[in-house]
Design a protein around this motif. Structure first.
Motif, PDB file in Angstrom:
ATOM      1  N   SER A  86       0.831  -1.208   0.000  1.00 34.32           N
ATOM      2  CA  SER A  86       0.000   0.000   0.000  1.00 34.32           C
ATOM      3  C   SER A  86       0.864   1.255   0.000  1.00 34.32           C
ATOM      4  O   SER A  86       0.573   2.227  -0.708  1.00 34.32           O
ATOM      5  CB  SER A  86      -0.919  -0.013   1.220  1.00 34.32           C
ATOM      6  OG  SER A  86      -1.673   1.171   1.302  1.00 34.32           O
ATOM      7  N   GLY A  87       1.931   1.238   0.796  1.00 33.70           N
ATOM      8  CA  GLY A  87       2.831   2.392   0.858  1.00 33.70           C
ATOM      9  C   GLY A  87       3.523   2.658  -0.467  1.00 33.70           C
ATOM     10  O   GLY A  87       3.673   3.811  -0.886  1.00 33.70           O
ATOM     11  N   ILE A  88       3.950   1.596  -1.132  1.00 35.37           N
ATOM     12  CA  ILE A  88       4.606   1.752  -2.432  1.00 35.37           C
ATOM     13  C   ILE A  88       3.621   2.279  -3.469  1.00 35.37           C
ATOM     14  O   ILE A  88       3.958   3.145  -4.288  1.00 35.37           O
ATOM     15  CB  ILE A  88       5.220   0.415  -2.891  1.00 35.37           C
ATOM     16  CG1 ILE A  88       6.402   0.047  -1.983  1.00 35.37           C
ATOM     17  CG2 ILE A  88       5.687   0.495  -4.345  1.00 35.37           C
ATOM     18  CD1 ILE A  88       6.995  -1.318  -2.239  1.00 35.37           C
ATOM     19  N   GLU A  89       2.398   1.775  -3.433  1.00 34.99           N
ATOM     20  CA  GLU A  89       1.371   2.269  -4.355  1.00 34.99           C
ATOM     21  C   GLU A  89       1.148   3.768  -4.154  1.00 34.99           C
ATOM     22  O   GLU A  89       0.947   4.517  -5.113  1.00 34.99           O
ATOM     23  CB  GLU A  89       0.054   1.503  -4.145  1.00 34.99           C
ATOM     24  CG  GLU A  89       0.098   0.036  -4.531  1.00 34.99           C
ATOM     25  CD  GLU A  89       0.134  -0.187  -6.036  1.00 34.99           C
ATOM     26  OE1 GLU A  89       0.080   0.803  -6.795  1.00 34.99           O
ATOM     27  OE2 GLU A  89       0.226  -1.357  -6.454  1.00 34.99           O
ATOM     28  N   ALA A 108       6.364 -11.104  -1.658  1.00 36.52           N
ATOM     29  CA  ALA A 108       5.127 -10.322  -1.620  1.00 36.52           C
ATOM     30  C   ALA A 108       5.272  -8.946  -2.245  1.00 36.52           C
ATOM     31  O   ALA A 108       4.313  -8.389  -2.776  1.00 36.52           O
ATOM     32  CB  ALA A 108       4.650 -10.183  -0.177  1.00 36.52           C
ATOM     33  N   VAL A 109       6.474  -8.383  -2.207  1.00 36.93           N
ATOM     34  CA  VAL A 109       6.694  -7.017  -2.689  1.00 36.93           C
ATOM     35  C   VAL A 109       6.723  -6.922  -4.219  1.00 36.93           C
ATOM     36  O   VAL A 109       6.653  -5.828  -4.783  1.00 36.93           O
ATOM     37  CB  VAL A 109       8.008  -6.451  -2.097  1.00 36.93           C
ATOM     38  CG1 VAL A 109       9.225  -6.987  -2.862  1.00 36.93           C
ATOM     39  CG2 VAL A 109       8.005  -4.936  -2.092  1.00 36.93           C
ATOM     40  N   VAL A 110       6.798  -8.066  -4.900  1.00 29.43           N
ATOM     41  CA  VAL A 110       6.957  -8.077  -6.364  1.00 29.43           C
ATOM     42  C   VAL A 110       5.848  -7.311  -7.081  1.00 29.43           C
ATOM     43  O   VAL A 110       6.103  -6.527  -8.003  1.00 29.43           O
ATOM     44  CB  VAL A 110       7.045  -9.522  -6.894  1.00 29.43           C
ATOM     45  CG1 VAL A 110       7.011  -9.541  -8.423  1.00 29.43           C
ATOM     46  CG2 VAL A 110       8.328 -10.187  -6.399  1.00 29.43           C
ATOM     47  N   SER A 111       4.603  -7.509  -6.675  1.00 35.55           N
ATOM     48  CA  SER A 111       3.481  -6.848  -7.354  1.00 35.55           C
ATOM     49  C   SER A 111       3.593  -5.328  -7.267  1.00 35.55           C
ATOM     50  O   SER A 111       3.266  -4.607  -8.215  1.00 35.55           O
ATOM     51  CB  SER A 111       2.141  -7.306  -6.770  1.00 35.55           C
ATOM     52  OG  SER A 111       2.045  -6.939  -5.394  1.00 35.55           O
ATOM     53  N   ALA A 112       4.069  -4.830  -6.130  1.00 33.39           N
ATOM     54  CA  ALA A 112       4.224  -3.382  -5.952  1.00 33.39           C
ATOM     55  C   ALA A 112       5.362  -2.843  -6.820  1.00 33.39           C
ATOM     56  O   ALA A 112       5.256  -1.755  -7.401  1.00 33.39           O
ATOM     57  CB  ALA A 112       4.483  -3.054  -4.488  1.00 33.39           C
ATOM     58  N   ILE A 113       6.445  -3.609  -6.930  1.00 29.56           N
ATOM     59  CA  ILE A 113       7.561  -3.201  -7.795  1.00 29.56           C
ATOM     60  C   ILE A 113       7.106  -3.162  -9.252  1.00 29.56           C
ATOM     61  O   ILE A 113       7.458  -2.248 -10.002  1.00 29.56           O
ATOM     62  CB  ILE A 113       8.757  -4.153  -7.616  1.00 29.56           C
ATOM     63  CG1 ILE A 113       9.382  -3.936  -6.228  1.00 29.56           C
ATOM     64  CG2 ILE A 113       9.807  -3.933  -8.712  1.00 29.56           C
ATOM     65  CD1 ILE A 113      10.523  -4.876  -5.907  1.00 29.56           C
ATOM     66  N   GLU A 114       6.285  -4.117  -9.624  1.00 34.31           N
ATOM     67  CA  GLU A 114       5.762  -4.144 -10.996  1.00 34.31           C
ATOM     68  C   GLU A 114       4.863  -2.937 -11.272  1.00 34.31           C
ATOM     69  O   GLU A 114       4.818  -2.434 -12.399  1.00 34.31           O
ATOM     70  CB  GLU A 114       5.021  -5.457 -11.242  1.00 34.31           C
ATOM     71  CG  GLU A 114       5.961  -6.652 -11.319  1.00 34.31           C
ATOM     72  CD  GLU A 114       5.238  -7.986 -11.414  1.00 34.31           C
ATOM     73  OE1 GLU A 114       5.868  -8.975 -11.841  1.00 34.31           O
ATOM     74  OE2 GLU A 114       4.036  -8.044 -11.051  1.00 34.31           O
ATOM     75  N   SER A 115       4.160  -2.463 -10.253  1.00 35.37           N
ATOM     76  CA  SER A 115       3.346  -1.244 -10.409  1.00 35.37           C
ATOM     77  C   SER A 115       4.241  -0.046 -10.705  1.00 35.37           C
ATOM     78  O   SER A 115       3.924   0.793 -11.549  1.00 35.37           O
ATOM     79  CB  SER A 115       2.540  -0.977  -9.137  1.00 35.37           C
ATOM     80  OG  SER A 115       1.547  -1.951  -8.934  1.00 35.37           O
ATOM     81  N   ALA A 116       5.367   0.022 -10.001  1.00 32.04           N
ATOM     82  CA  ALA A 116       6.330   1.100 -10.249  1.00 32.04           C
ATOM     83  C   ALA A 116       6.924   0.974 -11.644  1.00 32.04           C
ATOM     84  O   ALA A 116       7.125   1.972 -12.338  1.00 32.04           O
ATOM     85  CB  ALA A 116       7.431   1.065  -9.194  1.00 32.04           C
ATOM     86  N   ASN A 117       7.181  -0.256 -12.068  1.00 33.46           N
ATOM     87  CA  ASN A 117       7.695  -0.491 -13.423  1.00 33.46           C
ATOM     88  C   ASN A 117       6.729   0.046 -14.483  1.00 33.46           C
ATOM     89  O   ASN A 117       7.142   0.702 -15.440  1.00 33.46           O
ATOM     90  CB  ASN A 117       7.910  -1.989 -13.668  1.00 33.46           C
ATOM     91  CG  ASN A 117       8.996  -2.609 -12.798  1.00 33.46           C
ATOM     92  OD1 ASN A 117       9.001  -3.817 -12.579  1.00 33.46           O
ATOM     93  ND2 ASN A 117       9.927  -1.801 -12.296  1.00 33.46           N
ATOM     94  N   ARG A 118       5.444  -0.226 -14.283  1.00 32.33           N
ATOM     95  CA  ARG A 118       4.437   0.235 -15.251  1.00 32.33           C
ATOM     96  C   ARG A 118       4.340   1.757 -15.285  1.00 32.33           C
ATOM     97  O   ARG A 118       3.988   2.339 -16.315  1.00 32.33           O
ATOM     98  CB  ARG A 118       3.063  -0.371 -14.918  1.00 32.33           C
ATOM     99  CG  ARG A 118       2.965  -1.859 -15.221  1.00 32.33           C
ATOM    100  CD  ARG A 118       1.530  -2.352 -15.132  1.00 32.33           C
ATOM    101  NE  ARG A 118       1.017  -2.302 -13.769  1.00 32.33           N
ATOM    102  CZ  ARG A 118       1.140  -3.291 -12.883  1.00 32.33           C
ATOM    103  NH1 ARG A 118       1.770  -4.410 -13.232  1.00 32.33           N
ATOM    104  NH2 ARG A 118       0.630  -3.187 -11.677  1.00 32.33           N
ATOM    105  N   ALA A 119       4.666   2.387 -14.161  1.00 33.39           N
ATOM    106  CA  ALA A 119       4.637   3.852 -14.089  1.00 33.39           C
ATOM    107  C   ALA A 119       5.978   4.464 -14.520  1.00 33.39           C
ATOM    108  O   ALA A 119       6.166   5.677 -14.408  1.00 33.39           O
ATOM    109  CB  ALA A 119       4.300   4.293 -12.669  1.00 33.39           C
ATOM    110  N   ASN A 120       6.887   3.609 -14.990  1.00 30.21           N
ATOM    111  CA  ASN A 120       8.220   4.048 -15.449  1.00 30.21           C
ATOM    112  C   ASN A 120       9.032   4.716 -14.337  1.00 30.21           C
ATOM    113  O   ASN A 120       9.796   5.656 -14.576  1.00 30.21           O
ATOM    114  CB  ASN A 120       8.095   4.992 -16.653  1.00 30.21           C
ATOM    115  CG  ASN A 120       7.536   4.286 -17.877  1.00 30.21           C
ATOM    116  OD1 ASN A 120       7.926   3.163 -18.191  1.00 30.21           O
ATOM    117  ND2 ASN A 120       6.595   4.929 -18.546  1.00 30.21           N
ATOM    118  N   ILE A 121       8.857   4.228 -13.109  1.00 33.83           N
ATOM    119  CA  ILE A 121       9.629   4.721 -11.972  1.00 33.83           C
ATOM    120  C   ILE A 121      10.742   3.706 -11.687  1.00 33.83           C
ATOM    121  O   ILE A 121      10.457   2.549 -11.381  1.00 33.83           O
ATOM    122  CB  ILE A 121       8.748   4.895 -10.725  1.00 33.83           C
ATOM    123  CG1 ILE A 121       7.661   5.948 -10.981  1.00 33.83           C
ATOM    124  CG2 ILE A 121       9.591   5.294  -9.516  1.00 33.83           C
ATOM    125  CD1 ILE A 121       6.636   6.065  -9.862  1.00 33.83           C
TER     126      ILE A 121
END
Length: 309
Positions: A86-89, A108-121
């Protein structure tokens, strides 16, 4: 009438010359016109601030960010994988320029990292690695090497024989996995050494004490304890002292102030120093290079040191 028209023409000409001489665009006033680059914003998703090691890591990052004129936004997962996601999002929504992640749970953190990847961060992992997602760099000590250092020290102190207890960190964290792996690579070769208990205490001092108390209820014939971090080591030490046991060698990991003091006064055998402030500092320096488009190493090691009696 002619004089009036002539005067009006001269006034208009002067006004035209005044407008033509200005170097500012309309509406800019006295503000700079893009000469100053916007401040770089870095997000830090840290596993917990209840552990002194990670407090020092964050402080190292804060100091380095200030020195580099960068803004640091920190979110604390409080050792809760869901809270960290939630914090990473939230940091992604705030459009930070680069994201530093110290995983609570490496899977567990992989999905949040992938969200950052999609946002080009760009994502940089710190101290603990992630099991997936695109990570541009990993800044950490060699946890496996640290586990080996602890094992070699213990073997020397107990004469390569006797019963040993291992207190593990949070299941699923790369630090627990790697420190345990390095430890066993050395210890499992010794025929006269037996790991009589191997249990998680989640990198927590109180849990380290309670887990050690339970172990000692069934077996007090213990020569040494290796804890995956100093908090658990200090908890185990308290349980050992309460049980009236002497000459049990306890080794921790992180070199927190409390652990170093315990080593110096002879209560603990040793602790593996990771230098968390330096990890935080180097993570910020890597972030600055990434934002600038510079190439960075995939893995950036931070030196280890064994602090012993």
């Amino acid at each position: 009438m002619r004089k009036l028209l002539k005067g009006l023409a001269v006034s208009m000409l002067g006004l035209s010359m005044l407008v033509g001489c200005t170097t500012q665009a309309p509406g800019t006033g006295d503000k700079e016109t893009g000469a100053k680059k916007e401040e770089i914003t870095v997000g830090l998703a840290i596993s917990t601030q209840s552990n002194p090691f990670f407090v020092t890591l964050k402080e190292g990052a804060e100091k380095a960010a200030k020195e580099n004129n960068m803004k640091l936004i920190t979110v604390d997962a409080q050792d809760d994988p869901a809270k960290q996601i939630s914090g990473i999002e939230d940091l992604v929504q705030r459009q930070v320029d680069v994201l530093l992640v110290n995983p609570t749970d490496s899977a567990a953190v992989v999905s949040a990292i992938e969200s950052a990847n999609r946002a080009n961060i760009p994502v940089i992992t710190v101290d603990r690695s992630a099991e997936g997602g695109e990570v541009v760099s990993h800044v950490a000590s060699d946890n496996e090497a640290g586990g080996k250092m602890a094992a070699e020290y213990l073997l020397e102190k107990i004469g390569k024989q006797g019963n040993v207890v291992e207190l593990e960190g949070i299941p699923g964290s790369s630090a627990a996995r790697e420190r345990g792996k390095g430890f066993h690579e050395i210890m499992d070769k010794e025929k006269n050494v037996k790991i009589v208990a191997k249990q998680p205490a989640d990198f927590d001092r109180a849990k380290g004490m309670s887990v050690m108390e339970n172990i000692l209820q069934s077996n007090k014939d213990i020569k040494a304890v290796f804890a995956h971090n100093d908090e658990m080591a200090l908890g185990a030490l308290k349980a050992i002292q309460s049980a009236g046991l002497k000459d049990v060698v306890v080794v921790g990991f992180d070199a927190t102030d409390d652990a170093v003091a315990a080593v110096k006064d002879g209560r603990m055998g040793a602790t593996v120093a990771q230098k968390p402030e330096l990890i935080g500092k180097q993570a910020i320096e890597v972030a600055k290079k990434v934002v600038a488009g510079e190439k960075v190493e995939k893995n950036i090691p931070v030196a280890l040191e064994l602090i012993k009696q």
